[in-house]
Motif scaffolding. Structure first.
Motif, PDB file in Angstrom:
ATOM      1  N   ASN A   1      -2.683 -41.619 -30.686  1.00 27.66           N
ATOM      2  CA  ASN A   1      -3.389 -40.856 -29.664  1.00 27.66           C
ATOM      3  C   ASN A   1      -3.667 -41.645 -28.397  1.00 27.66           C
ATOM      4  O   ASN A   1      -3.580 -41.126 -27.288  1.00 27.66           O
ATOM      5  CB  ASN A   1      -4.720 -40.347 -30.233  1.00 27.66           C
TER       6      ASN A   1
ATOM      7  N   SER B   1      -6.387 -38.302 -20.056  1.00 23.34           N
ATOM      8  CA  SER B   1      -7.039 -37.229 -20.788  1.00 23.34           C
ATOM      9  C   SER B   1      -8.534 -37.078 -20.571  1.00 23.34           C
ATOM     10  O   SER B   1      -9.081 -36.058 -20.928  1.00 23.34           O
ATOM     11  CB  SER B   1      -6.779 -37.402 -22.299  1.00 23.34           C
TER      12      SER B   1
ATOM     13  N   GLY C   1      -3.323 -32.297 -32.204  1.00 18.17           N
ATOM     14  CA  GLY C   1      -3.571 -32.330 -30.770  1.00 18.17           C
ATOM     15  C   GLY C   1      -2.612 -33.256 -30.060  1.00 18.17           C
ATOM     16  O   GLY C   1      -2.134 -32.958 -28.952  1.00 18.17           O
TER      17      GLY C   1
ATOM     18  N   LYS D   1       0.183 -32.479 -27.113  1.00 18.82           N
ATOM     19  CA  LYS D   1       0.249 -33.266 -25.876  1.00 18.82           C
ATOM     20  C   LYS D   1       1.634 -33.872 -25.677  1.00 18.82           C
ATOM     21  O   LYS D   1       2.178 -33.865 -24.576  1.00 18.82           O
ATOM     22  CB  LYS D   1      -0.800 -34.378 -25.906  1.00 18.82           C
TER      23      LYS D   1
ATOM     24  N   TRP E   1     -10.090 -31.891 -21.846  1.00 23.86           N
ATOM     25  CA  TRP E   1     -10.568 -30.856 -22.753  1.00 23.86           C
ATOM     26  C   TRP E   1     -11.896 -30.286 -22.284  1.00 23.86           C
ATOM     27  O   TRP E   1     -12.437 -29.399 -22.903  1.00 23.86           O
ATOM     28  CB  TRP E   1     -10.725 -31.416 -24.163  1.00 23.86           C
TER      29      TRP E   1
ATOM     30  N   PRO F   1      -4.456 -24.440 -24.518  1.00 25.00           N
ATOM     31  CA  PRO F   1      -5.511 -23.734 -25.262  1.00 25.00           C
ATOM     32  C   PRO F   1      -5.612 -22.295 -24.793  1.00 25.00           C
ATOM     33  O   PRO F   1      -5.488 -22.000 -23.596  1.00 25.00           O
ATOM     34  CB  PRO F   1      -6.779 -24.532 -24.943  1.00 25.00           C
TER      35      PRO F   1
ATOM     36  N   GLU G   1      -1.859 -22.025 -29.390  1.00 29.04           N
ATOM     37  CA  GLU G   1      -1.714 -23.280 -28.655  1.00 29.04           C
ATOM     38  C   GLU G   1      -0.411 -23.991 -29.017  1.00 29.04           C
ATOM     39  O   GLU G   1       0.216 -24.624 -28.163  1.00 29.04           O
ATOM     40  CB  GLU G   1      -2.919 -24.179 -28.921  1.00 29.04           C
TER      41      GLU G   1
ATOM     42  N   LYS H   1      -9.468 -26.995 -35.884  1.00 33.91           N
ATOM     43  CA  LYS H   1      -8.984 -27.263 -34.524  1.00 33.91           C
ATOM     44  C   LYS H   1      -7.915 -28.339 -34.624  1.00 33.91           C
ATOM     45  O   LYS H   1      -7.805 -29.038 -35.652  1.00 33.91           O
ATOM     46  CB  LYS H   1     -10.124 -27.723 -33.619  1.00 33.91           C
ATOM     47  N   PRO H   2      -7.092 -28.510 -33.603  1.00 34.22           N
ATOM     48  CA  PRO H   2      -5.985 -29.476 -33.687  1.00 34.22           C
ATOM     49  C   PRO H   2      -6.416 -30.891 -34.033  1.00 34.22           C
ATOM     50  O   PRO H   2      -5.717 -31.591 -34.765  1.00 34.22           O
ATOM     51  CB  PRO H   2      -5.352 -29.397 -32.289  1.00 34.22           C
ATOM     52  N   SER H   3      -7.555 -31.350 -33.527  1.00 30.90           N
ATOM     53  CA  SER H   3      -7.961 -32.734 -33.781  1.00 30.90           C
ATOM     54  C   SER H   3      -8.439 -32.963 -35.204  1.00 30.90           C
ATOM     55  O   SER H   3      -8.601 -34.105 -35.634  1.00 30.90           O
ATOM     56  CB  SER H   3      -9.057 -33.161 -32.795  1.00 30.90           C
TER      57      SER H   3
END
Length: 462
Positions: free
Chosen positions: A422, A429, A100, A104, A433, A317, A311, A144-146
């Motif tokens: 991050n 941010s 993620g 970014k 999301w 997304p 993505e 998922k990316p995270s």
């Protein structure tokens, strides 16, 4: 981060842990887990200490990580502390950032985003991790990316197996013929992960293997032996499939907890009963889960891969739904309606006849969502975002896909750009999301029609 809640202070008072590790700040938290940065006293190695407050989630994660211990693209578990009276604590390698953050950084601070070679290398590493899971009959269920963590030198590692499920049943067992799963008899042993190499994958495995730390788990506590591993269905304890943790090793998570969903366990004869549809994070959740399916397999991970790859290609997304209904609506707007024509048998999904949408006459199409991307890139995503689960390409098939094996080839792992931690990217941010846990925003959809059916009622969204 804020001070941890009172329930999490037990890790600081457990002498068997503090005698071996210094415990520093909390770096991640969720409903069922807290993660701390720590340092091993014996050699000053920085680690992540994951305290899991849910018994079943801890069991799932330990089993999965031990099964996948030889995969260089799965996070390393050095050891774990298990007690019937306290939360389980997993000692994991510390990985400072995730995919993620890569997305970014490519969008905000890197000129020209990601190169094709970088995208391909991230894809190869992700596919290697997912292939390892599916070869061992493990469905991750929250890709998922995270949850795709990254080391300072570019090695990507799949993490957070709190929702993972082992599919070892009479008709589903890992095989060693290059396929992720297939027919097998009840007592056929499941092999440890044995990657099938090709030129594109070789550098990823070779470079990744050198960063795979030696685990430090007492032999009597191991579910899998590092030299020889055989896992039989009869050895599996009944595991409830209810509330689980989806906190990544060092990142926050967006688990949607629905206490009304049913839990499923193995039946009296040991056969694997239906699963729960309440898994994963909404933006990456397969349509069959959104329609309440409890009979699914590794294909739900493949749908998630399609969302992640899209993505990576667009830096946005693909389906950022604000509720499950909105999620389905966004999918239909791009791909068209779900019907027997595109997925024979879809009418048998539990909620298919309960929730219906107006026909999308002209779907947007993936081409419009991925502007300036090549036909081969779009085709790769299409192979994953297929309504019929049986039509989705497996991770091994994609590793051999033409796109990943032609110029420009994937860059070396050592050539990947790794973003700052991050926190350095998150200044703007909050809310970016959205609220992934809300399913109550029907007002966003305009007119809603309710009608009675033999099963209760139907809801139609315009």
């Amino acid at each position: 981060m804020d001070s941890p809640p009172s329930k999490s202070w037990s890790i600081h008072t457990r002498k068997e842990i503090t005698s071996k590790y210094e415990i520093f700040e909390r770096v991640g938290s969720g409903a069922y887990s807290d993660v701390y940065r720590g340092r091993r006293r014996s050699d000053s190695l920085t680690v992540a200490l994951k305290e899991i407050h849910d018994y079943q989630s801890a069991l799932r994660e330990i089993e999965a990580l031990q099964t996948l211990q030889n995969c260089p693209n799965v996070v390393v578990m050095h050891e774990f502390f298990w007690s019937e009276d306290d939360d389980s604590v997993l000692v994991l390698e510390f990985l400072p950032t995730d995919l993620g953050a890569v997305i970014k950084a490519a969008k905000k601070i890197w000129d020209n985003g990601l190169t094709v070679g970088e995208i391909k290398r991230w894809m190869v590493q992700i596919l290697c991790a997912v292939d390892a899971c599916h070869r061992n009959s493990i469905v991750h269920r929250d890709l998922k990316p995270s949850n795709l963590l990254i080391s300072d030198d570019g090695i990507l590692k799949l993490a957070d197996f709190g929702q993972a499920r082992m599919l070892l049943a009479p008709g589903l067992a890992a095989v060693d013929d290059g396929q992720p799963y297939g027919k097998a008899s009840r007592n056929v042993p499941t092999p440890m992960y044995t990657p099938e190499f090709n030129p594109v994958m070789e550098n990823a495995y070779r470079e990744g293997q050198s960063h795979h730390y030696q685990r430090n788990v007492a032999k009597e506590d191991r579910i899998a032996d590092s030299d020889e591993f055989r896992y039989r269905l009869d050895d599996i304890d009944s595991i409830q499939d209810g509330n689980t943790s989806c906190l990544a090793t060092c990142t926050n998570s967006d688990f949607e907890d629905d206490p009304l969903k049913s839990s499923y366990v193995e039946d009296e004869e040991g056969d694997l009963a239906p699963l729960t549809s309440c898994v994963g994070t909404r933006w990456f959740r397969a349509p069959e889960l959104l329609y309440g399916s409890v009979n699914y397999g590794p294909e739900i991970d493949l749908w998630s891969l399609g969302c992640i790859f899209a993505e990576l290609l667009s830096l946005e997304p693909l389906f950022p739904g604000t509720s499950d209904i909105d999620q389905l609506g966004r999918i239909f707007t791009i791909l068209g309606n779900l019907s027997e024509e595109v997925w024979p048998g879809c009418v048998h999904l539990p909620d298919y006849k309960t929730i219906s949408f107006n026909k999308v006459e002209k779907p947007t199409g993936l081409e419009a969502c991925l502007p300036n991307r090549s036909p081969d890139e779009i085709l790769l995503v299409k192979k994953l975002l297929c309504y019929d689960p049986a039509g989705r390409a497996t991770s091994m098939e994609l590793l051999h896909d033409k796109y990943l094996n032609e110029d420009p080839l994937p860059v070396l792992v050592s050539e990947l750009r790794v973003p700052p931690k991050n926190s350095e990217l998150d200044e703007d941010s909050p809310g970016e999301w959205g609220d992934l846990n809300s399913d109550s925003d029907m007002d966003d959809f305009g007119p809603v029609q309710f009608s009675r059916t033999e099963n209760g009622f139907s809801v139609q969204f315009s």
